[in-house]
Write a protein that holds these residues in place. Structure first.
Motif, PDB file in Angstrom:
ATOM      1  N   SER A 613      -1.754  27.537  49.592  1.00 38.78           N
ATOM      2  CA  SER A 613      -0.995  26.636  50.453  1.00 38.78           C
ATOM      3  C   SER A 613      -0.326  25.517  49.674  1.00 38.78           C
ATOM      4  O   SER A 613       0.718  25.014  50.071  1.00 38.78           O
ATOM      5  CB  SER A 613      -1.922  26.051  51.523  1.00 38.78           C
ATOM      6  OG  SER A 613      -2.433  27.064  52.347  1.00 38.78           O
ATOM      7  N   ARG A 632       6.334  19.273  53.780  1.00 36.46           N
ATOM      8  CA  ARG A 632       4.911  19.025  53.992  1.00 36.46           C
ATOM      9  C   ARG A 632       4.236  20.307  54.464  1.00 36.46           C
ATOM     10  O   ARG A 632       4.648  20.914  55.460  1.00 36.46           O
ATOM     11  CB  ARG A 632       4.718  17.921  55.031  1.00 36.46           C
ATOM     12  CG  ARG A 632       3.253  17.549  55.292  1.00 36.46           C
ATOM     13  CD  ARG A 632       3.170  16.365  56.236  1.00 36.46           C
ATOM     14  NE  ARG A 632       3.727  16.688  57.540  1.00 36.46           N
ATOM     15  CZ  ARG A 632       3.022  17.254  58.527  1.00 36.46           C
ATOM     16  NH1 ARG A 632       1.737  17.552  58.335  1.00 36.46           N
ATOM     17  NH2 ARG A 632       3.594  17.498  59.680  1.00 36.46           N
ATOM     18  N   ASP A 634       1.390  22.397  56.219  1.00 37.96           N
ATOM     19  CA  ASP A 634       0.375  22.248  57.266  1.00 37.96           C
ATOM     20  C   ASP A 634      -0.351  23.578  57.408  1.00 37.96           C
ATOM     21  O   ASP A 634       0.116  24.476  58.119  1.00 37.96           O
ATOM     22  CB  ASP A 634       1.023  21.851  58.588  1.00 37.96           C
ATOM     23  CG  ASP A 634      -0.006  21.553  59.680  1.00 37.96           C
ATOM     24  OD1 ASP A 634      -1.172  21.949  59.517  1.00 37.96           O
ATOM     25  OD2 ASP A 634       0.379  20.947  60.706  1.00 37.96           O
ATOM     26  N   ALA A 637      -1.110  24.760  61.108  1.00 37.87           N
ATOM     27  CA  ALA A 637       0.039  25.271  61.861  1.00 37.87           C
ATOM     28  C   ALA A 637       0.769  26.388  61.124  1.00 37.87           C
ATOM     29  O   ALA A 637       1.668  27.009  61.685  1.00 37.87           O
ATOM     30  CB  ALA A 637       1.018  24.134  62.146  1.00 37.87           C
ATOM     31  N   THR A 639       2.868  26.118  58.579  1.00 36.65           N
ATOM     32  CA  THR A 639       4.263  25.739  58.412  1.00 36.65           C
ATOM     33  C   THR A 639       4.437  24.863  57.187  1.00 36.65           C
ATOM     34  O   THR A 639       3.505  24.193  56.727  1.00 36.65           O
ATOM     35  CB  THR A 639       4.795  24.967  59.635  1.00 36.65           C
ATOM     36  OG1 THR A 639       4.008  23.790  59.828  1.00 36.65           O
ATOM     37  CG2 THR A 639       4.766  25.829  60.879  1.00 36.65           C
ATOM     38  N   SER A 641       7.136  21.906  56.667  1.00 38.75           N
ATOM     39  CA  SER A 641       8.128  21.189  57.475  1.00 38.75           C
ATOM     40  C   SER A 641       8.687  20.006  56.708  1.00 38.75           C
ATOM     41  O   SER A 641       8.071  19.490  55.770  1.00 38.75           O
ATOM     42  CB  SER A 641       7.504  20.716  58.789  1.00 38.75           C
ATOM     43  OG  SER A 641       6.428  19.839  58.551  1.00 38.75           O
TER      44      SER A 641
END
Length: 756
Positions: A613, A632, A634, A637, A639, A641
């Motif tokens: 990640s 960023r 997450d 989630a 994602t 973003s």
């Protein structure tokens, strides 16, 4: 004794005898037991055992002779035996030959349906006379069975020497070892095969048919059948049959054959039951090649349509025939009623009486394409033709129509009631197709263009299930109110136009009850989106942007063959009426881009391959190249973003990232600016990574280190700072300047060149 008295005495004895109970005497219970015979014993059978015998007793008047005028009674015991059961059904098996019937039945038992028969016999009687009187004592065939006959077992027998094409009635009787037979039998009725037709010959060969002739078979037939195949073994290829119920027929024609093709034929007789006499195809005279012949209709016609390019393409296979001269096509926007006339030549674009138009396709070509209008039906008739303008039968395509779904609605926004239980959705009227072309009559569109709007709702998240809300909104309306909302719940809505062919628009915008707008990338497994905050959503309405038109943003994806690129998407702004790209500048950080990634069984991101990640970053295309804008991550989630002011193309890539503020020279779009407000290189910007959302700042100094200006929030995606080449509102002198960016105690320096 007086005869009259003698007769009376005999009658009295007889009455006494037949009124006595059966099997009088003691029970047989052991090897020394006996069954005494008495005068009134009614047993009548013989009992034998280890030490026992049942015999007549001396002096018993019940077994003495009785005689009279018409009566006599002989001494001795009555012999009672079981009788074999009856055959209840007779059928004929399929492997018959001419003059034979193979009968099949289920075996009965020794005593009715019970008990096996050892050393038994079958008696079979057969006759072609339907009035034949059957008798178990009269039979045409008899045979013994080796071993046991078990009730319920399948039995069969082949009758030979029968007449052809004749119905025979048969009965089967079972007899035991003593040849005691069953009393009756079911009657079977089946016909023998007819003899094969005599001397078959091929008497006619044409381009699409062949005629077979023959002489009547001995014994006659009830009909005939001809089978043809392009495979000599009749196990594949094209098989065609022709039959006649007439026993007097001498010819049959097999039609529907392909010209210039070798076929194999076999001829069969039919009996009264329409059973076919088997005949293998072994003789050369039953093999023939069809002629080239006249025009043969095309084969394998198929249609390909492309509504976006407005094209219809017909493709087919040309069949061989003599003097082929291409294909004639009739084209019409109405059902075709006019037909072609043999011998007539039809030039391109010649109109037939029904309004259809002629189109010619040259010899050896097998396709035809044309450009057509949307939502206008088309009819096509295709004819093969030869050099003498003789035409084949037509092959038709009817009611072909190109249709596109309506354009997604633009200018979408929402208004929430004060108590948050009611929301009104608004949009601009749709007047064009999905490709941006206007309806033929935008002011009064047909239902083929648009029939209404379907409203869909998802609660909780964009990835939730979409549910239909109420009935479709009429095509002329541009708003709808939805009631019954939970004030604490988040809702998302889509307004989807559809036409009467159930084609629906896609890539429409989503509006939430918070007023935010979303452009979503279509996907069945993830949701990547661009969010436009409610504060600037009005920019998509005609009054909110310089173009004065309703706008929409569409999300799309593309496949990139790069193992480091996990996702590649685009968010582009379009005019709602024409579908043309539109330029729109959003305020800084008014947009949010979220790039969704999948995860494997271990929870790691997956794309072309798994990555961690903390090794994911977003890239934005600045018009010339992709530049890193970080974003960023997450993990919950799934994602990456970032806040931005720029729609456009984004990618999610595998990269090495630090855990804090990070600055990368590659993220500087330009190091030389010309601040003359011509829209080209007017500002200097830097983009950096800020995963912890820490405070940051930027300053500009001259070459001697004197402070010139603070840098302001940038306009590109992610965390960025910019300088417009001004100090206190005035453009600085040309030369080299130093920028300094600080965050989390780190300082990044570099130079920028101002050119005037």
């Amino acid at each position: 004794m007086d005869p009259k008295n003698q007769m009376l005495a005999a009658c009295a004895f007889s009455a006494l005898l037949f009124s006595a109970p059966a099997f009088a005497g003691t029970s047989l219970t052991g090897t020394t037991a006996s069954i005494p015979r008495q005068t009134l014993n009614g047993g009548g059978g013989v009992s034998t055992g280890w030490d026992n015998i049942l015999a007549a007793s001396a002096g018993e008047v019940g077994i003495t002779a009785f005689s009279g005028v018409n009566f006599a009674m002989q001494p001795g015991l009555m012999n009672i035996a079981a009788q074999p059961g009856t055959v209840t059904a007779i059928t004929a098996l399929s492997n018959k030959t001419t003059g034979t019937l193979e009968l099949a039945w289920t075996a009965p038992g020794l005593d009715g349906p019970l008990g096996k028969v050892t050393g038994g016999y079958y008696r079979i009687d057969a006759s072609s006379d339907p009035l034949h009187v059957f008798d178990p004592a009269v039979f045409t065939a008899s045979y013994s069975v080796t071993g046991d006959i078990v009730p319920g077992s399948l039995q069969s027998y082949l009758l030979t020497g029968l007449l052809p094409n004749t119905t025979y009635y048969t009965r089967v009787y079972l007899a035991d070892a003593r040849k005691a037979a069953s009393e009756t039998s079911a009657t079977g009725a089946d016909s023998t095969w007819a003899n094969l037709p005599a001397a078959p010959v091929v008497s006619g060969v044409y381009s699409s048919s062949v005629t077979i002739s023959w002489a009547l078979p001995a014994g006659g037939a009830s009909g005939y059948q001809v089978d043809s195949s392009s495979d000599s073994g009749f196990t594949g290829g094209t098989v065609t049959s022709s039959s006649t119920p007439s026993g007097a027929a001498l010819t049959l024609t097999v039609a529907g054959l392909v010209p210039n093709t070798t076929y194999f034929f076999k001829l069969s007789s039919l009996n009264w039951q329409q059973d076919r006499t088997s005949m293998t195809n072994v003789t050369d005279f039953l093999k023939v090649c069809t002629l080239l012949g006249g025009p043969v209709e095309i084969a394998g016609l198929k249609l390909t349509t492309d509504a976006f390019s407005r094209t219809v393409t017909l493709e087919w296979s040309n069949q061989p025939f003599m003097y082929s001269n291409g294909v004639l096509i009739q084209v019409s926007t109405n059902p075709i009623t006019s037909t072609v006339t043999n011998g007539a030549a039809y030039a391109d674009n010649l109109a037939f009486p029904d309004g259809s138009v002629a189109k010619s396709v040259a010899v050896n070509l097998s396709s035809y394409s044309e450009t057509v209008e949307l939502d206008v039906p088309r009819w096509y008739n295709l004819y093969s033709k030869d050099t003498a303008n003789i035409y084949s039968s037509s092959v038709s395509l009817t009611s072909i129509m190109l249709d596109l779904p309506p354009m997604a609605p633009a200018g979408v926004y929402s208004s929430l009631s004060a108590d948050r239980t009611k929301i009104t959705l608004y949009w601009s009227k749709v007047t064009s197709n999905a490709d941006g072309t206007a309806f033929r009559n935008p002011a009064s569109s047909s239902t083929w263009d648009i029939s209404g709007y379907v409203v869909l709702c998802a609660s909780g998240s964009l990835g939730a299930r979409w549910e239909k809300v109420g009935e479709p909104v009429p095509a002329g309306d541009t708003s709808v109110t939805v009631s019954g909302l939970n004030p604490k719940e988040t809702y998302f809505y889509k307004v989807v136009p559809e036409d009467s062919l159930n084609n629906q628009a896609d890539s429409g915008m989503i509006v939430s009850n918070q007023g935010d707008l979303f452009a979503v990338v279509p996907s069945t497994i993830s949701t990547s989106y661009l969010r436009i905050s409610a504060s600037v959503a009005a920019m998509l309405q005609p009054s909110g942007n310089p173009s004065g038109k309703s706008l929409l943003v569409r999300g799309s994806s593309e496949t990139v063959k790069d193992s480091n690129v996990l996702k590649s998407v685009a968010f582009n702004v379009f005019e709602g009426d024409s579908g043309k790209p539109a330029a729109l500048s959003f305020p800084s950080n008014s947009l949010e881009v979220a790039l969704h990634y999948g995860r494997d069984a271990n929870g790691e991101p997956i794309g072309e391959q798994a990555v961690a990640s903390d090794s994911l970053a977003a890239y934005w295309h600045n018009g010339r190249e992709y530049m890193k804008v970080f974003g960023r991550v997450d993990p919950a989630a799934q994602t990456v973003s970032l806040r931005t002011s720029a729609p456009g193309k984004y990618q999610l890539r595998r990269v090495a990232r630090s855990q804090g503020v990070d600055f990368n020279l590659a993220s500087i779009p330009n190091k030389a600016i010309t601040p003359n407000n011509d829209g080209r290189n007017d500002i200097f910007q830097v983009v950096f990574d800020n995963p912890n959302a820490s405070d940051y700042s930027g300053k500009i100094f001259d070459i001697r280190g004197a402070f010139v200006s603070d840098m302001s929030e940038g306009t590109v995606s992610g965390y960025s700072l910019k300088w417009d080449g001004k100090a206190n509102g005035r453009t600085v002198s040309r030369g080299v300047y130093i920028y300094q960016v600080q965050g989390e105690g780190k300082t990044f320096n570099g130079t920028v060149l101002v050119i005037r």
